[in-house]
Design an enzyme around this catalytic site. Structure first.
Site, short mmCIF file in Angstrom:
data_model
loop_
_atom_site.label_atom_id
_atom_site.label_comp_id
_atom_site.label_asym_id
_atom_site.label_seq_id
_atom_site.Cartn_x
_atom_site.Cartn_y
_atom_site.Cartn_z
N SER A 132 -64.90 121.47 40.46
CA SER A 132 -64.72 120.02 40.47
C SER A 132 -63.78 119.62 41.61
CB SER A 132 -64.17 119.57 39.13
OG SER A 132 -65.10 119.87 38.13
N GLU A 364 -71.13 121.84 35.05
CA GLU A 364 -71.33 120.57 35.74
C GLU A 364 -70.24 119.56 35.40
OE1 GLU A 364 -75.22 119.08 36.49
OE2 GLU A 364 -76.15 120.96 35.90
#
Lengths: 380, 257
Positions: A132, A364
């Site tokens: 991230s 994700e």
């Protein structure tokens, strides 16, 4: 307002459901055990047009919408979380970026065979020190004449062992403010210098192929640059927004499977002279599970619908991913609880649901990252 | 080849079915293409792909059957016709359906009509043969194989587990038995294409039929579910005692001897 699926969406749902019941579900336990990949199912999904749902016919796709895609992910994920993850990643991460940002030549070369289900593709973003926090990306691509020379390392890349090409993010320069310029480059999986090893021993989604990729002086033509060389970062943020809808849909599939298993078991299991579904303690769990699944599904369909309408969907996609993945974990956990000792046994499937669901709170973008994304949309 | 398929929308008997007030409750039931009709659709598509021509799927029912017809179109049929009897027929039976279908088919010059061997709801197995009879057409039921060479047709039919080989000619009506083929899933491109394929809707008026011409010949007295299966009993003790007890039970409890 109209909450009804179109006839085509309903037919697709029926088709994927019966396909998944017959071609995916029977293998789920075995693939979880062996960490195998259901290649046969992917071949058949390709033939049925499922790998090209959200892409137009001119690119080999089926011309469906995001809602249809979400329905398909849910049904496949309901049968096998790992296969569902590989399916979602193949479309959202492998194929979509080329559809969004690729040149016509790139689309013909790479997207068309993927949409037809003939090949799979991967998206290589995560590194040992960057996920991230994309700013931590260390993989470098240096232009040398007409070629990029790429060096670096990627980890936890879904489907890479079966991919024809990998979209790799790499630092290609520095901005005036000292920040890295990150670009996305299409790297053929068989290019010299690419080493792909798929030896992770995962907790869940074990039927999904996950690999480590090492890139050593990998040379690709500069035409393989995907989209704008300066905007690699915002491109993959957009890609991840779309990917969140599919992860959320997968979570709904697992949660629905957990609910159905738990309900069926509760009706069959007799204790103290009656089925345990007659006890309020069990009823309340099932009621909560059903309510959360319904809410999660509505949020998934809404964010998919927003995307189909060309409206902003980033906030809703993050909410859907956050809520659905946490719902999936809670529902699987309660399904085990309702099963009691049996639930702790692999034979009853529900413990696999919990292990599969855990990944959805991490992959994700973790739940924490989703909350950050949502908070930013709120103006924090 | 001008092929017609007779298709029925029926509830899925693998899902839970409930009966109230002498009627099957449609709320909550799942509806599907009658599985035997699915074999018929698949076979028709295969024959068309091989011999050329056109497959038309016909259903007698209400508006809801459009979904099953669209599914057949998505599998690969070319056209669909829904004969909507919702406003005209209250209590139809096999005669009603056969009469309507025959009236529709009489001027269609069908080379081959394929129906399911039986519908899993009513289970009469009558509609196919009745239609053939009304059309004055030969028919073969419960087929598991069909090969067409020119006008002649080679068929294998299932006869209570045995196979019977039959030679016959077109035009012909056949009914499909399990084992005839493995029906395909409607592919997604197929589903998309189905949207643009013609689906005509007709009513009795369009066929110049009056309601009393199709009035049912049978009357339904009651609808009920089969009795729930009870757990079995295992007899114990000496073998000769067990036999004695079994005979007694068959006599006094089951009342079969």
């Amino acid at each position: 307002m109209n909450f009804e699926l179109t006839k085509e969406q309903q037919m697709l749902k029926d088709m994927v459901r019966s396909f998944a019941e017959k071609e995916i579900k029977p293998y789920a336990q075995e693939l979880d055990k062996t960490s195998g990949f259901n290649e046969q199912a992917f071949k058949k999904m390709g033939e049925l047009g499922l790998l090209g749902i959200p892409f137009p016919e001119e690119y080999g796709g089926s011309g469906g919408d995001t809602v249809s895609y979400a329905i398909a992910v849910e049904e496949i994920g309901k049968a096998c979380g790992g296969t569902g993850l590989s399916y979602a990643a193949a479309i959202s991460l492998g194929a979509s970026p080329i559809f969004y940002f690729g040149t016509e030549e790139q689309k013909q070369e790479w997207l068309v065979p993927m949409a037809k289900g003939e090949t799979l593709g991967s998206f290589g973003l995560t590194e040992p020190n960057a996920g991230s926090d994309a700013g931590g990306t260390r993989t470098k691509a240096v232009l040398d004449g007409d070629e990029y020379v790429i060096n670096g390392e990627k980890c936890w890349i879904t489907n890479a062992g079966f991919a024809r090409q990998i979209i790799v993010t790499a630092v290609t320069g520095k901005k005036d403010n000292g920040r890295s310029i990150i670009s996305a480059i299409i790297v053929p999986a068989d290019a010299p210098g690419v080493t792909i090893s798929c030896n992770y021993d995962k907790m869940g989604v074990r039927a999904s192929n996950t690999c480590e990729i090492v890139l050593e002086n990998v040379r690709v033509p500069k035409e393989n640059l995907l989209g704008d060389s300066q905007k690699g970062f915002s491109q993959f943020l957009y890609t991840l927004d779309g990917g969140r809808i599919s992860i959320a849909a997968l979570a709904v599939g697992i949660a629905q499977a957990a609910l159905e298993k738990a309900l069926q078991y509760a009706k069959e299991r007799v204790q103290f002279g009656q089925s345990i579904s007659k006890f309020q303690a069990i009823q309340f769990k099932l009621a909560d599970m059903a309510t959360e699944v319904e809410l999660a599904r509505n949020l998934v369909h809404k964010s998919a619908w927003l995307k189909d309408q060309g409206k902003p969907f980033g906030k809703e996609a993050a909410m859907a991913k956050l809520f659905a993945s946490e719902t999936s974990f809670r529902a699987s956990n309660q399904a085990i609880q309702i099963h009691g000792g049996y639930g702790y046994m692999k034979e009853y499937d529900v413990e696999r649901f919990l292990r599969d669901a855990k990944l959805l709170e991490i992959g994700e973008g973790t739940s924490e990252i989703q909350r950050l994304v949502i908070a930013r949309h709120l103006g924090c | 080849m001008n092929i017609y398929v007779l298709l029925k929308r029926t509830f899925d008997t693998e899902e839970k079915i409930s009966v109230a007030n002498g009627q099957i409750q449609e709320d909550g039931a799942e509806f599907i293409i009658n599985p035997y009709d699915e074999y018929a659709v698949e076979e028709a598509i295969q024959i068309r792909d091989d011999k050329g021509g056109e497959v038309t799927v016909v259903s007698v029912g209400n508006e809801e059957a459009e979904k099953q017809l669209r599914t057949a179109l998505a599998m690969g049929a070319d056209k669909a016709v829904l004969i909507n009897t919702e406003d005209d027929v209250e209590n139809g039976d096999q005669y009603t359906t056969a009469k309507i279908l025959a009236e529709f088919l009489k001027d269609k010059e069908a080379d081959l009509i394929i129906a399911g061997n039986v519908a899993i709801d009513g289970g009469s197995g009558q509609v196919g043969p009745r239609v053939a009879d009304l059309l004055g057409m030969p028919y073969v039921t419960t087929i598991t194989e069909i090969k067409i060479e020119g006008e002649s047709v080679h068929i294998v039919r299932d006869v209570e587990g045995d196979s019977e080989k039959i030679e016959t000619k077109l035009p012909l009506l056949v009914t499909a038995q399990q084992g005839l083929n493995d029906p395909r899933y409607p592919s997604l491109p197929g589903i998309m294409k189905a949207k643009k394929k013609p689906l005509d809707e007709l009513e009795l008026d369009d066929l110049d039929l009056d309601e009393d011409e199709v009035e049912a010949k049978t009357e339904t007295i009651a609808v009920f579910l089969p009795p729930k299966k009870e757990a079995g009993r295992i007899l114990e003790g000496e073998l000769s005692d067990q036999v004695q007890e079994l005979v007694n039970l068959l006599h006094s409890e089951a009342k079969v001897i």
